[in-house]
Structures are given as C-alpha cells and as structure tokens.
Design a protein around this motif. Structure first.
Motif, PDB file in Angstrom:
ATOM      1  N   THR A  72       0.830  -1.204   0.000  1.00 45.36           N
ATOM      2  CA  THR A  72       0.000   0.000   0.000  1.00 45.36           C
ATOM      3  C   THR A  72       0.866   1.257   0.000  1.00 45.36           C
ATOM      4  OG1 THR A  72      -1.742  -1.180   1.199  1.00 45.36           O
ATOM      5  CG2 THR A  72      -1.822   1.225   1.218  1.00 45.36           C
ATOM      6  N   ILE A  73       1.908   1.251   0.848  1.00 48.47           N
ATOM      7  CA  ILE A  73       2.816   2.400   0.900  1.00 48.47           C
ATOM      8  C   ILE A  73       3.537   2.569  -0.429  1.00 48.47           C
ATOM      9  CG2 ILE A  73       4.889   3.305   2.015  1.00 48.47           C
ATOM     10  CD1 ILE A  73       3.963   1.942   4.596  1.00 48.47           C
ATOM     11  N   GLU A  74       4.005   1.460  -1.001  1.00 52.00           N
ATOM     12  CA  GLU A  74       4.711   1.535  -2.281  1.00 52.00           C
ATOM     13  C   GLU A  74       3.796   2.051  -3.376  1.00 52.00           C
ATOM     14  OE1 GLU A  74       6.162  -2.369  -2.894  1.00 52.00           O
ATOM     15  OE2 GLU A  74       7.824  -2.190  -1.446  1.00 52.00           O
ATOM     16  N   GLN A  75       2.532   1.618  -3.372  1.00 54.71           N
ATOM     17  CA  GLN A  75       1.598   2.106  -4.380  1.00 54.71           C
ATOM     18  C   GLN A  75       1.338   3.595  -4.216  1.00 54.71           C
ATOM     19  OE1 GLN A  75      -1.851  -0.389  -3.998  1.00 54.71           O
ATOM     20  NE2 GLN A  75      -0.898  -2.150  -5.000  1.00 54.71           N
ATOM     21  N   ALA A  76       1.234   4.058  -2.950  1.00 56.99           N
ATOM     22  CA  ALA A  76       1.027   5.490  -2.708  1.00 56.99           C
ATOM     23  C   ALA A  76       2.236   6.296  -3.174  1.00 56.99           C
ATOM     24  CB  ALA A  76       0.760   5.739  -1.223  1.00 56.99           C
ATOM     25  N   GLU A  81       2.270   6.424  -6.931  1.00 55.29           N
ATOM     26  CA  GLU A  81       1.303   7.393  -7.449  1.00 55.29           C
ATOM     27  C   GLU A  81       1.830   8.821  -7.286  1.00 55.29           C
ATOM     28  OE1 GLU A  81      -1.918   8.831  -9.384  1.00 55.29           O
ATOM     29  OE2 GLU A  81      -1.213   6.755  -9.193  1.00 55.29           O
ATOM     30  N   GLN A  82       2.489   9.101  -6.153  1.00 54.15           N
ATOM     31  CA  GLN A  82       3.083  10.422  -5.958  1.00 54.15           C
ATOM     32  C   GLN A  82       4.165  10.689  -6.997  1.00 54.15           C
ATOM     33  OE1 GLN A  82       4.447  10.763  -1.930  1.00 54.15           O
ATOM     34  NE2 GLN A  82       2.394  10.720  -1.037  1.00 54.15           N
ATOM     35  N   LEU A  83       4.976   9.671  -7.269  1.00 55.09           N
ATOM     36  CA  LEU A  83       6.023   9.828  -8.280  1.00 55.09           C
ATOM     37  C   LEU A  83       5.412  10.078  -9.655  1.00 55.09           C
ATOM     38  CD1 LEU A  83       8.596   7.081  -7.224  1.00 55.09           C
ATOM     39  CD2 LEU A  83       8.845   9.560  -7.028  1.00 55.09           C
ATOM     40  N   ARG A  84       4.319   9.388  -9.946  1.00 61.44           N
ATOM     41  CA  ARG A  84       3.653   9.610 -11.232  1.00 61.44           C
ATOM     42  C   ARG A  84       3.141  11.032 -11.344  1.00 61.44           C
ATOM     43  NH1 ARG A  84       0.170   3.960 -11.439  1.00 61.44           N
ATOM     44  NH2 ARG A  84       1.910   2.586 -12.047  1.00 61.44           N
ATOM     45  N   VAL A  85       2.545  11.539 -10.248  1.00 60.70           N
ATOM     46  CA  VAL A  85       2.057  12.921 -10.252  1.00 60.70           C
ATOM     47  C   VAL A  85       3.217  13.893 -10.449  1.00 60.70           C
ATOM     48  CG1 VAL A  85       0.956  14.705  -8.844  1.00 60.70           C
ATOM     49  CG2 VAL A  85       0.037  12.389  -8.861  1.00 60.70           C
ATOM     50  N   GLN A  86       4.327  13.647  -9.734  1.00 58.49           N
ATOM     51  CA  GLN A  86       5.487  14.518  -9.872  1.00 58.49           C
ATOM     52  C   GLN A  86       6.059  14.462 -11.279  1.00 58.49           C
ATOM     53  OE1 GLN A  86       8.230  13.406  -6.787  1.00 58.49           O
ATOM     54  NE2 GLN A  86       6.932  14.179  -5.136  1.00 58.49           N
ATOM     55  N   ILE A  87       6.076  13.266 -11.876  1.00 61.99           N
ATOM     56  CA  ILE A  87       6.597  13.134 -13.235  1.00 61.99           C
ATOM     57  C   ILE A  87       5.720  13.905 -14.212  1.00 61.99           C
ATOM     58  CG2 ILE A  87       6.918  11.497 -15.130  1.00 61.99           C
ATOM     59  CD1 ILE A  87       7.879   9.475 -13.055  1.00 61.99           C
ATOM     60  N   ARG A  88       4.373  13.775 -14.043  1.00 59.44           N
ATOM     61  CA  ARG A  88       3.471  14.527 -14.923  1.00 59.44           C
ATOM     62  C   ARG A  88       3.664  16.033 -14.761  1.00 59.44           C
ATOM     63  NH1 ARG A  88      -0.249  10.260 -13.519  1.00 59.44           N
ATOM     64  NH2 ARG A  88      -1.094  11.525 -11.820  1.00 59.44           N
ATOM     65  N   GLN A  89       3.885  16.467 -13.488  1.00 59.79           N
ATOM     66  CA  GLN A  89       4.107  17.894 -13.254  1.00 59.79           C
ATOM     67  C   GLN A  89       5.417  18.344 -13.875  1.00 59.79           C
ATOM     68  OE1 GLN A  89       1.982  20.079 -11.841  1.00 59.79           O
ATOM     69  NE2 GLN A  89       3.450  21.659 -12.450  1.00 59.79           N
ATOM     70  N   LEU A  90       6.460  17.521 -13.744  1.00 57.49           N
ATOM     71  CA  LEU A  90       7.749  17.866 -14.348  1.00 57.49           C
ATOM     72  C   LEU A  90       7.654  17.918 -15.867  1.00 57.49           C
ATOM     73  CD1 LEU A  90      10.209  15.777 -12.134  1.00 57.49           C
ATOM     74  CD2 LEU A  90       9.918  18.259 -12.149  1.00 57.49           C
ATOM     75  N   GLU A  91       6.896  16.988 -16.433  1.00 58.78           N
ATOM     76  CA  GLU A  91       6.713  17.014 -17.882  1.00 58.78           C
ATOM     77  C   GLU A  91       5.980  18.283 -18.319  1.00 58.78           C
ATOM     78  OE1 GLU A  91       4.675  13.408 -18.693  1.00 58.78           O
ATOM     79  OE2 GLU A  91       6.501  12.169 -18.734  1.00 58.78           O
TER      80      GLU A  91
END
Length: 219
Positions: free
Chosen positions: A77-81, A84-94
């Motif tokens: 659960t922690i790894e999935q959270a 998801e945070q990393l995905r959001v950060q990657i989208r923001q960086l893009e």
C-alpha cells in the motif's frame, strides 16, 4: 441313611489341577489383555499430546504468516502510494518542461538577429483587474548569447487623463532593482484612481541615472 458316590482321590486331584490351570490361564489372559489396553491408551495419549503440540505449532506459524502478510500488504500500500506520488510529480515535471520549452522558443523568437549586448524590453503589457487595480508584466532580455549580467532598476509608469487633464503615475515611488542574466520577467499590481482613463504603460530600464532601454505600450 443316604449313599454318596465318592470320586477317587487321583481323579479329584486331576480335576483340581485342571481348574487351577484354567483359572491361572484366565488370569494371565486378563492380565495381558489389560496390559495391552493400558499400552494402547498410553500410546493414544502420547499421540494426542503430539497432535496438540503440532496444532499449537501450526497456529503459531499461521499467526506469523498472517502478520507477515499484513506487513507485506502495508508495504505494498505504501509503495503504491509512493508510486502514485512519483507519477504525479513526473506529470508535473513534464508539464513544467513543456512550459519551459515554450518559453525558450518564445524568448528565442524575441532575440534580434544582431549580436549586441544591449538590454532590451520585450512583451510589455498591462490589464485592469478591478476599477482601481492594474497588473503589469514586462520581459527584459539581453540579445547576446554570452552577455554579462545586468544590474540596474526598472520603472513602470502609467499615463492618461484624470478629470480631463493629462495624468501620469508610477507603480512605485522609486524604481525597483533588477538583475538580468540573459532574461528576466517581472510583474506587479498597482493601485490607480478609478476615475483615471489609462491610455498607455511605459517600462524604463535604468543603470544609475542612464536610461538603457524604454518601451511604451498603448492600452
């Protein structure tokens, strides 16, 4: 007078011996049978105790497995959270990268063909936010690819009419200090009289008392 038949003594002893032998055999059989039953009961008890120990051991292993499963589930659960945070950060960086690329292309189009190092004002604009508030934006660039940094000040002024007479106002009592390294975008909000009719905004870059660049935009 009664007449009783008497058995001979040898026959009596033989019958007695047979009875005693039968009784002994019966007692021996009963003893062996009882011992066998006792042995079976003892073995059954031992097996029951062994089974109970195995049940306790299995329950302990099950509890440990369940605890490990809960820990593993929590970790997932922690790894999935985190993922998801990393995905959001990657989208923001893009998105930020795309915005920076657009800004870079915009700046490159603004650069003149010459190779001079004179600082220039580009993209001056102003818009009304409320009856008394105006927001201004200005972009300062140095045309040279390797131009040295520029230290100076920026002055923003508005011009128009107030009560039918020419009128001017500055965004601040004194020019604000600026440091330009290739380019610099500045913006701000200024309070102006609601009755004033704003016709233009002027940006002026100063170095000391010398005017290095000036631009006026009509409104």
């Amino acid at each position: 007078m009664s007449v009783r038949g008497a058995l001979p003594w040898p026959l009596r002893w033989l019958l007695l011996a047979l009875m005693l032998g039968f009784s002994g055999a019966l007692a021996l059989w009963a003893f062996e049978f009882g011992r066998d039953l006792a042995g079976l009961d003892r073995d059954a008890r031992q097996e029951l105790q062994q089974l109970r120990r195995e049940v306790v051991s299995l329950r302990t292993e099950l509890a440990e497995s369940q605890a490990q499963g809960n820990v593993a589930q929590s970790q997932r659960t922690i790894e999935q959270a985190l993922l998801e945070q990393l995905r959001v950060q990657i989208r923001q960086l893009e998105a930020d990268n795309q915005s920076l690329r657009a800004d870079l292309g915009f700046f490159e189009r603004l650069l003149p063909a010459g190779s001079g190092d004179e600082l220039a004002i580009r993209g001056l604009q102003a818009e009304r936010l409320s009856p008394t508030q105006w927001r201004w934006q200005v972009l300062m660039i140095q045309p040279g690819r390797r131009a040295p940094e520029f230290r100076g000040s920026l002055e923003i002024s508005f011009a128009g009419t107030l009560a039918g007479k020419p009128w001017t106002a500055k965004q601040a009592p004194a020019p604000q200090a600026v440091l330009v390294k290739g380019y610099l975008r500045q913006e701000g909000v200024v309070e102006l009289p609601a009755q004033a009719e704003i016709k233009s905004v002027t940006a002026k870059v100063l170095q000391g008392n010398a005017v290095r660049s000036v631009q006026t935009s009509g409104l």
